[in-house]
Design a protein around this motif. Sequence first.
Motif, short mmCIF file in Angstrom:
data_model
loop_
_atom_site.label_atom_id
_atom_site.label_comp_id
_atom_site.label_asym_id
_atom_site.label_seq_id
_atom_site.Cartn_x
_atom_site.Cartn_y
_atom_site.Cartn_z
N UNK A 1 0.85 -1.18 0.00
CA UNK A 1 0.00 0.00 0.00
C UNK A 1 0.89 1.23 0.00
N UNK A 2 0.73 2.06 -1.03
CA UNK A 2 1.36 3.38 -1.05
C UNK A 2 0.26 4.36 -0.66
N UNK A 3 0.51 5.21 0.32
CA UNK A 3 -0.54 6.10 0.80
C UNK A 3 0.01 7.48 1.18
N UNK A 4 0.67 8.16 0.24
CA UNK A 4 1.33 9.42 0.59
C UNK A 4 0.38 10.54 1.02
N UNK A 5 -0.83 10.58 0.45
CA UNK A 5 -1.76 11.66 0.80
C UNK A 5 -3.10 11.10 1.26
N UNK A 6 -3.05 9.99 1.97
CA UNK A 6 -4.27 9.37 2.50
C UNK A 6 -5.03 10.33 3.40
N UNK A 7 -4.33 11.16 4.14
CA UNK A 7 -4.96 12.13 5.02
C UNK A 7 -5.74 13.20 4.29
N UNK A 8 -5.51 13.36 2.99
CA UNK A 8 -6.23 14.37 2.20
C UNK A 8 -7.49 13.82 1.55
#
Length: 193
Positions: free
Chosen positions: A179-186
């Motif tokens: 899982x790549x999740x660099x901007x999951x918080x957005x």
Amino acid sequence: MHAMQYEIALPADYDMEIIRRRVATRGHLLDDFPGLGLKAYLIREREDGSPVNQYAPFYLWAAPAGMNAFLWGPGFQGIVSDFGRPVVRHWTALAYEEGPATSATPRAATRRRQPLPEGAAPGDAVADAVARHAREAAADGVVASALAVDPRHWELLSFTLWAAPEPPDGDERFQVLHLSAPERGRLGRGKLW
């Protein structure tokens, strides 16, 4: 937010270790990709009961510019060079929820596609789907879940990441390799309009 997925069907006797190695050596390349909320590197295997061997990454884009940069850049060109140009399906996001297992590493994913009911007012059908999605995303073991719609085909898509390797039956099931999740918080929370 936009959801996107392409599916690469592989021969029945294909060595799926090739895909596992590909993800192990290249998956980290999108771990800081601008505009990417998350990418789940997914596979299905016939030996696990799937009807097909398949590589089927799923994306949630926090920004359309990120999706465009990926599709028209070297990342997607690697897929095209190795497997040919797949059909890229995309949906407009309706809702996103983090689940009770939000801090866990996802091990599995489920996907459910269903048509919006004929004759139903689209707004009412979508409101019902968003309410159902919020309830389903609160289930034990859910890492995160998205609901999206393709208004061209009037199809709803529900995509859920699970902490356990064996998610509940009933939907299409995938293994999550990375899982790549660099901007999951957005990605926002709840209804997205």
